[in-house]
Enzyme design. Structure first.
Site, PDB file in Angstrom:
ATOM      1  N   HIS A  37      21.693 -22.763  -4.646  1.00 57.57           N
ATOM      2  CA  HIS A  37      22.113 -21.440  -5.130  1.00 57.57           C
ATOM      3  C   HIS A  37      23.358 -20.959  -4.376  1.00 57.57           C
ATOM      4  O   HIS A  37      24.300 -20.444  -4.971  1.00 57.57           O
ATOM      5  CB  HIS A  37      21.001 -20.409  -4.894  1.00 57.57           C
ATOM      6  CG  HIS A  37      19.731 -20.656  -5.641  1.00 57.57           C
ATOM      7  ND1 HIS A  37      18.542 -20.922  -5.017  1.00 57.57           N
ATOM      8  CD2 HIS A  37      19.463 -20.665  -6.969  1.00 57.57           C
ATOM      9  CE1 HIS A  37      17.586 -21.074  -5.913  1.00 57.57           C
ATOM     10  NE2 HIS A  37      18.115 -20.929  -7.114  1.00 57.57           N
ATOM     11  N   GLN A  62      10.976 -16.867 -20.172  1.00 59.84           N
ATOM     12  CA  GLN A  62      11.406 -18.273 -20.226  1.00 59.84           C
ATOM     13  C   GLN A  62      10.308 -19.224 -19.754  1.00 59.84           C
ATOM     14  O   GLN A  62      10.507 -20.431 -19.711  1.00 59.84           O
ATOM     15  CB  GLN A  62      12.707 -18.490 -19.464  1.00 59.84           C
ATOM     16  CG  GLN A  62      12.584 -18.461 -17.950  1.00 59.84           C
ATOM     17  CD  GLN A  62      13.949 -18.509 -17.285  1.00 59.84           C
ATOM     18  OE1 GLN A  62      14.780 -17.622 -17.433  1.00 59.84           O
ATOM     19  NE2 GLN A  62      14.199 -19.573 -16.536  1.00 59.84           N
ATOM     20  N   LYS A 150      22.555 -28.885 -11.900  1.00 62.94           N
ATOM     21  CA  LYS A 150      21.144 -29.252 -11.721  1.00 62.94           C
ATOM     22  C   LYS A 150      20.375 -29.013 -13.022  1.00 62.94           C
ATOM     23  O   LYS A 150      19.529 -29.819 -13.422  1.00 62.94           O
ATOM     24  CB  LYS A 150      20.559 -28.409 -10.582  1.00 62.94           C
ATOM     25  CG  LYS A 150      19.060 -28.336 -10.486  1.00 62.94           C
ATOM     26  CD  LYS A 150      18.522 -29.617  -9.934  1.00 62.94           C
ATOM     27  CE  LYS A 150      17.027 -29.622  -9.668  1.00 62.94           C
ATOM     28  NZ  LYS A 150      16.198 -28.667 -10.329  1.00 62.94           N
ATOM     29  N   GLN A 154      20.578 -26.415 -19.603  1.00 63.86           N
ATOM     30  CA  GLN A 154      20.751 -24.955 -19.575  1.00 63.86           C
ATOM     31  C   GLN A 154      22.242 -24.597 -19.557  1.00 63.86           C
ATOM     32  O   GLN A 154      22.696 -23.713 -20.294  1.00 63.86           O
ATOM     33  CB  GLN A 154      20.060 -24.393 -18.325  1.00 63.86           C
ATOM     34  CG  GLN A 154      20.417 -22.960 -18.009  1.00 63.86           C
ATOM     35  CD  GLN A 154      19.640 -22.439 -16.813  1.00 63.86           C
ATOM     36  OE1 GLN A 154      18.481 -22.089 -16.944  1.00 63.86           O
ATOM     37  NE2 GLN A 154      20.263 -22.396 -15.653  1.00 63.86           N
ATOM     38  N   VAL A 177      23.480 -29.841  -5.625  1.00 65.69           N
ATOM     39  CA  VAL A 177      23.339 -29.946  -4.169  1.00 65.69           C
ATOM     40  C   VAL A 177      22.006 -30.631  -3.878  1.00 65.69           C
ATOM     41  O   VAL A 177      20.963 -30.256  -4.435  1.00 65.69           O
ATOM     42  CB  VAL A 177      23.391 -28.553  -3.502  1.00 65.69           C
ATOM     43  CG1 VAL A 177      23.126 -28.650  -2.007  1.00 65.69           C
ATOM     44  CG2 VAL A 177      24.740 -27.900  -3.767  1.00 65.69           C
ATOM     45  N   ARG A 188      11.240 -25.201  -6.640  1.00 60.63           N
ATOM     46  CA  ARG A 188       9.928 -25.801  -6.918  1.00 60.63           C
ATOM     47  C   ARG A 188       9.579 -26.928  -5.950  1.00 60.63           C
ATOM     48  O   ARG A 188       8.426 -27.369  -5.933  1.00 60.63           O
ATOM     49  CB  ARG A 188       9.851 -26.299  -8.364  1.00 60.63           C
ATOM     50  CG  ARG A 188       9.805 -25.172  -9.382  1.00 60.63           C
ATOM     51  CD  ARG A 188       9.521 -25.670 -10.787  1.00 60.63           C
ATOM     52  NE  ARG A 188       9.235 -24.575 -11.712  1.00 60.63           N
ATOM     53  CZ  ARG A 188      10.111 -24.035 -12.570  1.00 60.63           C
ATOM     54  NH1 ARG A 188      11.348 -24.495 -12.631  1.00 60.63           N
ATOM     55  NH2 ARG A 188       9.754 -23.043 -13.364  1.00 60.63           N
TER      56      ARG A 188
HETATM   57  P1  AMP Z   1      17.080 -21.046 -10.587  1.00 58.21           P
HETATM   58  O1  AMP Z   1      16.887 -20.036  -9.512  1.00 58.21           O
HETATM   59  O2  AMP Z   1      16.315 -22.302 -10.388  1.00 58.21           O
HETATM   60  O3  AMP Z   1      16.958 -20.467 -11.974  1.00 58.21           O
HETATM   61  O4  AMP Z   1      18.597 -21.507 -10.477  1.00 58.21           O
HETATM   62  C1  AMP Z   1      19.645 -20.580 -10.519  1.00 58.21           C
HETATM   63  C2  AMP Z   1      20.960 -21.315 -10.631  1.00 58.21           C
HETATM   64  O5  AMP Z   1      21.111 -22.183  -9.513  1.00 58.21           O
HETATM   65  C3  AMP Z   1      21.049 -22.200 -11.883  1.00 58.21           C
HETATM   66  O6  AMP Z   1      22.365 -22.126 -12.409  1.00 58.21           O
HETATM   67  C4  AMP Z   1      20.751 -23.569 -11.332  1.00 58.21           C
HETATM   68  O7  AMP Z   1      21.319 -24.614 -12.093  1.00 58.21           O
HETATM   69  C5  AMP Z   1      21.407 -23.483  -9.962  1.00 58.21           C
HETATM   70  N1  AMP Z   1      20.821 -24.479  -9.054  1.00 58.21           N
HETATM   71  C6  AMP Z   1      19.509 -24.627  -8.734  1.00 58.21           C
HETATM   72  N2  AMP Z   1      19.346 -25.693  -7.922  1.00 58.21           N
HETATM   73  C7  AMP Z   1      20.579 -26.220  -7.732  1.00 58.21           C
HETATM   74  C8  AMP Z   1      21.072 -27.343  -6.993  1.00 58.21           C
HETATM   75  N3  AMP Z   1      20.268 -28.137  -6.303  1.00 58.21           N
HETATM   76  N4  AMP Z   1      22.389 -27.589  -7.034  1.00 58.21           N
HETATM   77  C9  AMP Z   1      23.236 -26.798  -7.753  1.00 58.21           C
HETATM   78  N5  AMP Z   1      22.835 -25.731  -8.466  1.00 58.21           N
HETATM   79  C10 AMP Z   1      21.525 -25.449  -8.449  1.00 58.21           C
END
Ligand code: AMP
Length: 285
Positions: A37, A62, A150, A154, A177, A188
């Protein structure tokens, strides 16, 4: 750093930033922040954002009925401290009732890219994402939005939404990342037992091997998918899907497709225990 729970207050702050000539980036998240993030904030700044607004909202619409909405990890104070350290301008963290004062009857639906990959086992997921991101865009009024590769599907679904509906927002996709051992960072990952976490390393390893098979070894997509599934199952992963698709249209390539210099995506979703992990890699084929 400002913290807003209310849509109106968020909009007013954004308007004041705009009046001051600032280019605003939104970074939507569900919180429980990690380096993945935080890298999106750096990407926003590298792309010219003057002000960064991170949104934290675990979006109920979602999640499917048997998914992990209730147990999704949350720690607002920790998130707030991390974002303070990153010098973001504001957090927008609405409550569910601020976002959905009544059951929502007006949704944004993307009907093509949302169907395959994760859409097969999560048929209502992407409508929840496109709808909430539209609402977040309308609350934060950004010039730019940053999403992670990632969640490759989406990102493509949201880029299509922005194009089809003419949102005046520049979309930026930021690289995945990973932990030092290759596991893609994810909120998760917290659910994994030490044994499951060790087994889950097979995902990044087999994605890298799959990429090599396609780019260097002259293997066909069908053979790569079989190889990867077998490998993952040997490490106790339960495969939801392993697919090779066009990186933009997300259309599946044929198992015996010939090399033509296209950009493809190897994408997968795999359960370790009851935790569903996703990961992917871009390939030139
Ligand atoms: P989430 O909180 O899982 O909904 O993710 C929020 C944002 O962070 C989304 O755009 C994800 O694609 C991005 N994100 C989550 N994990 C990673 C990661 N390991 N590397 C890059 N972006 C990430």
């Amino acid at each position: 750093m400002k913290v807003f729970e209310k849509i109106k207050a968020m909009q007013e702050f954004s308007r004041s930033l705009r009046m001051a000539g600032k280019k605003i980036a939104i970074v939507p998240t569900m919180g429980f922040l990690h380096e993945g993030h935080l890298s999106l904030i750096d990407t926003a700044r590298k792309n010219g954002a003057d002000a960064v607004v991170v949104t934290i909202f675990v979006n109920p619409i979602q999640f499917g009925p048997n998914e992990d909405f209730d147990k999704y990890p949350r720690d607002f104070e920790r998130d707030k401290a991390l974002l303070e350290e990153k010098n973001v301008d504001a957090i927008f963290a609405p409550t569910p009732s601020e976002m959905y004062p009544r059951p929502i009857t007006c949704k944004v639906i993307e009907s093509e890219l949302s169907r395959g990959l994760c859409g097969k086992s999560r048929p209502t997921h992407f409508a929840g994402v496109t709808t909430v991101v539209t609402k977040l865009f309308n609350a934060v009024l950004p010039d730019m939005a940053v999403f992670g590769q990632k969640d490759a599907q989406q990102a493509q679904v949201l880029c299509r939404m922005v194009e089809d509906l003419n949102f005046p927002i520049e979309m930026i996709i930021s690289p995945i990342v990973r932990e030092a051992d290759g596991l893609a960072r994810s909120s998760r990952n917290k659910y994994l037992s030490p044994e499951e976490r060790a087994n889950a390393l097979v995902l990044s390893r087999s994605l890298l091997e799959g990429k090599k098979m396609l780019e260097e070894k002259g293997e066909k997509p069908g053979a790569v998918i079989s190889f990867m599934k077998e490998n993952i199952e040997k490490s106790s992963g339960r495969v939801d899907y392993v697919s090779i698709v066009d990186a933009k249209t997300l259309e599946e390539v044929s198992p015996d497709e010939e090399k033509s210099g296209r950009e493809l995506l190897i994408a997968l979703a795999v359960y370790f225990g009851s935790t569903r992990l996703i990961d992917n890699i871009l390939v030139s084929f």
